[in-house]
Write a protein that holds these residues in place. Sequence first.
Motif, PDB file in Angstrom:
ATOM      1  N   GLY A  48      11.119  15.129  -0.881  1.00 34.14           N
ATOM      2  CA  GLY A  48      11.333  15.887  -1.743  1.00 34.14           C
ATOM      3  C   GLY A  48      10.947  17.394  -1.625  1.00 34.14           C
ATOM      4  N   ALA A  49      11.232  18.030  -0.185  1.00 36.22           N
ATOM      5  CA  ALA A  49      10.604  19.021   0.463  1.00 36.22           C
ATOM      6  C   ALA A  49      10.983  20.344   0.160  1.00 36.22           C
ATOM      7  CB  ALA A  49      10.178  18.766   1.602  1.00 36.22           C
ATOM      8  N   SER A  74      14.853  15.784   2.250  1.00 33.67           N
ATOM      9  CA  SER A  74      15.485  16.280   0.977  1.00 33.67           C
ATOM     10  C   SER A  74      16.737  15.995   1.129  1.00 33.67           C
ATOM     11  CB  SER A  74      15.245  17.757   1.050  1.00 33.67           C
ATOM     12  OG  SER A  74      15.793  18.435   2.201  1.00 33.67           O
ATOM     13  N   GLU A  76      20.115  17.941   0.622  1.00 29.99           N
ATOM     14  CA  GLU A  76      20.890  19.368   0.355  1.00 29.99           C
ATOM     15  C   GLU A  76      22.016  19.419   1.370  1.00 29.99           C
ATOM     16  OE1 GLU A  76      19.545  21.213  -1.590  1.00 29.99           O
ATOM     17  OE2 GLU A  76      17.344  20.666  -1.793  1.00 29.99           O
ATOM     18  N   MET A 198      13.095   7.408 -11.902  1.00 28.29           N
ATOM     19  CA  MET A 198      11.974   8.466 -11.879  1.00 28.29           C
ATOM     20  C   MET A 198      10.737   7.993 -11.893  1.00 28.29           C
ATOM     21  SD  MET A 198      13.087  11.485 -11.299  1.00 28.29           S
ATOM     22  CE  MET A 198      11.859  12.848 -11.874  1.00 28.29           C
ATOM     23  N   LYS A 246       7.310   8.303 -16.003  1.00 30.26           N
ATOM     24  CA  LYS A 246       6.270   8.743 -15.592  1.00 30.26           C
ATOM     25  C   LYS A 246       4.994   8.010 -15.722  1.00 30.26           C
ATOM     26  CE  LYS A 246       7.466  12.548 -13.854  1.00 30.26           C
ATOM     27  NZ  LYS A 246       7.721  12.820 -12.549  1.00 30.26           N
ATOM     28  N   LYS A 278      14.689  23.419 -10.667  1.00 30.89           N
ATOM     29  CA  LYS A 278      16.156  23.073 -10.515  1.00 30.89           C
ATOM     30  C   LYS A 278      16.224  21.850 -11.598  1.00 30.89           C
ATOM     31  CE  LYS A 278      18.341  20.986  -6.920  1.00 30.89           C
ATOM     32  NZ  LYS A 278      18.509  20.621  -5.577  1.00 30.89           N
ATOM     33  N   ALA A 279      15.303  21.212 -11.284  1.00 31.54           N
ATOM     34  CA  ALA A 279      15.231  19.759 -12.322  1.00 31.54           C
ATOM     35  C   ALA A 279      14.852  20.059 -13.827  1.00 31.54           C
ATOM     36  CB  ALA A 279      14.328  18.958 -11.694  1.00 31.54           C
TER      37      ALA A 279
HETATM   38  P1  NAI Z   1      13.281  19.987  -7.712  1.00 29.59           P
HETATM   39  O1  NAI Z   1      14.596  19.837  -8.126  1.00 29.59           O
HETATM   40  O2  NAI Z   1      12.839  21.302  -7.419  1.00 29.59           O
HETATM   41  O3  NAI Z   1      12.987  19.299  -6.264  1.00 29.59           O
HETATM   42  C1  NAI Z   1      13.255  17.992  -6.002  1.00 29.59           C
HETATM   43  C2  NAI Z   1      13.397  17.621  -4.494  1.00 29.59           C
HETATM   44  O4  NAI Z   1      13.827  16.252  -4.313  1.00 29.59           O
HETATM   45  C3  NAI Z   1      14.271  18.349  -3.759  1.00 29.59           C
HETATM   46  O5  NAI Z   1      13.619  18.716  -2.522  1.00 29.59           O
HETATM   47  C4  NAI Z   1      15.666  17.432  -3.581  1.00 29.59           C
HETATM   48  O6  NAI Z   1      16.438  18.094  -2.373  1.00 29.59           O
HETATM   49  C5  NAI Z   1      14.850  16.109  -3.464  1.00 29.59           C
HETATM   50  N1  NAI Z   1      15.751  14.996  -3.646  1.00 29.59           N
HETATM   51  C6  NAI Z   1      16.546  14.780  -4.534  1.00 29.59           C
HETATM   52  N2  NAI Z   1      17.248  13.775  -4.676  1.00 29.59           N
HETATM   53  C7  NAI Z   1      17.139  13.056  -3.338  1.00 29.59           C
HETATM   54  C8  NAI Z   1      17.487  12.243  -2.505  1.00 29.59           C
HETATM   55  N3  NAI Z   1      18.291  11.319  -3.160  1.00 29.59           N
HETATM   56  N4  NAI Z   1      17.261  12.108  -1.284  1.00 29.59           N
HETATM   57  C9  NAI Z   1      16.403  13.015  -0.781  1.00 29.59           C
HETATM   58  N5  NAI Z   1      15.682  13.943  -1.437  1.00 29.59           N
HETATM   59  C10 NAI Z   1      16.119  14.225  -2.655  1.00 29.59           C
HETATM   60  O7  NAI Z   1      12.124  19.173  -8.647  1.00 29.59           O
HETATM   61  P2  NAI Z   1      10.792  19.521  -9.151  1.00 29.59           P
HETATM   62  O8  NAI Z   1      10.747  20.273 -10.453  1.00 29.59           O
HETATM   63  O9  NAI Z   1       9.912  20.206  -7.900  1.00 29.59           O
HETATM   64  O10 NAI Z   1      10.220  17.993  -9.364  1.00 29.59           O
HETATM   65  C11 NAI Z   1       9.418  17.412  -8.331  1.00 29.59           C
HETATM   66  C12 NAI Z   1       8.447  16.377  -9.171  1.00 29.59           C
HETATM   67  O11 NAI Z   1       7.591  17.171  -9.919  1.00 29.59           O
HETATM   68  C13 NAI Z   1       9.353  15.368 -10.217  1.00 29.59           C
HETATM   69  O12 NAI Z   1       8.513  14.185 -10.295  1.00 29.59           O
HETATM   70  C14 NAI Z   1       8.918  16.168 -11.610  1.00 29.59           C
HETATM   71  O13 NAI Z   1       8.948  15.334 -12.594  1.00 29.59           O
HETATM   72  C15 NAI Z   1       7.420  16.548 -10.939  1.00 29.59           C
HETATM   73  N6  NAI Z   1       7.117  17.564 -12.094  1.00 29.59           N
HETATM   74  C16 NAI Z   1       7.917  18.916 -12.748  1.00 29.59           C
HETATM   75  C17 NAI Z   1       7.528  19.725 -13.482  1.00 29.59           C
HETATM   76  C18 NAI Z   1       8.489  20.930 -13.771  1.00 29.59           C
HETATM   77  O14 NAI Z   1       8.265  21.579 -14.823  1.00 29.59           O
HETATM   78  N7  NAI Z   1       9.520  21.227 -12.893  1.00 29.59           N
HETATM   79  C19 NAI Z   1       6.459  19.503 -14.080  1.00 29.59           C
HETATM   80  C20 NAI Z   1       5.695  18.497 -13.838  1.00 29.59           C
HETATM   81  C21 NAI Z   1       5.947  17.574 -12.629  1.00 29.59           C
END
Ligand code: NAI
Length: 400
Positions: A48-49, A74, A76, A198, A246, A278-279
Amino acid sequence: MIIEPVVKGVVARSAHPYGCQQAIRNQIDYVRAAEPIVGGPKKVLVIGASSGFGLASRIALAFGGSNADTIGVSFERGPSEKGVGTAGWYNNIFFREEAEKQDLIGKNFVGDAFSVSMRQQVIDYIKAEFGGKLDLVVYSLATGVRPDPETGEMWRSSIKTIGESVTGPTINIETDTMEPMTIDTATEEEIEATKKVMGGEDWESWIDILSEADVLADGCKTVAYSYIGPEATYPIYHKGTLGRAKIHLHDTGDLLNDKLARIGGEAYVSVCKALVTKASVFIPAFSPYILALFKVMQDKGVHEGCIEQMQRLFSQRLYGPQQHVPVDEQRLIRIDDWELDDDVQRQVSQLMAQITPENFTAVGDYQRYKTDFMQLNGFWLDGVDYQERVNLEALKALTP
Ligand code: NAI
Ligand code: NA
């Protein structure tokens, strides 16, 4: 062509490649000047980089003092007839270019992290070209779907409550408006499916397979990211479907910590701050809280973005001078400590009570919220000439 921002609801339908490059450079500049990561890892896999916390982790570990070689996985999309491609596509490319300038590896795998073939490609690469062993695995996937490895059918996560439905204002970034949105209660199946997508099952599977392939170095660590938040948001998050998932992730952290003990390794979950990614913009009724939080933390001078959070996590918690990783009574790393500070939360509740669809752009920090969102997609960054024509053929020639 000139690339314009296109937003539908809370989804970006375009991305600016050179804006993404600028955003990567800004994050690199930040970690270079920040308190360095001492005693950090040298060989890192980030699942998820390409955006959010995973990308920030990768940048912090490569440029924030640890000089780590990284592999990023990732999902993309590159440029095609359909469009210029996703921000994460360009983040991967420009991260790798910056890493290579420092003689660091920044290998990218683009595809489905849930698949068996992705695990195999990564393992083959580690053995053939990455020195054979990892000393950190960051698990930072955020997605709505996961294929069942046995049947190939899709599990779909839901963002729902458990118990009673909740209605609350939600931001539409496209129209700059706030609209009431109701989050319904989840069925048992929806709770289970969200846990599958998740929760920690896929994290555990990755660590098991990496461990069987003998590519985890002695003392290898792994970390995944979670959110808990204040009680005011419990009905929508912590006590809803995402929170259930979680909790499964937290339990998986303990399980993996036991498994990794065999090689002197450790597994942690880091609870992070609420941020615009994005999420996260998808979570209904959550935006008034984020708007109030950003305003209060900004005014107090303690606001952080993904990169500040991750540099602090690696330099002061997961690595650094202290003997043991500091954790709470549930063995969670709390990098959300500034968010949950009593005085911050007291001011946030006062502000949240005042936010309405009529005044939210003035009372909360909507400017920061929207700017963060636009910048995730390479727009609204200083130092980028958005009037300059972008050559799509040149972009197609760039590879991950
Ligand atoms: P994001 O949407 O920015 O990043 C998600 C990443 O996962 C991306 O690199 C995407 O390409 C990759 N991805 C998604 N599906 C995939 C697949 N099938 N195969 C390969 N790669 C895949 O999300 P974010 O917000 O950075 O979330 C990351 C973690 O951090 C999650 O567990 C989230 O719950 C947690 N988190 C997020 C917070 C927030 O406010 N955004 C707060 C605290 C935790
Ligand atoms: Na991520």
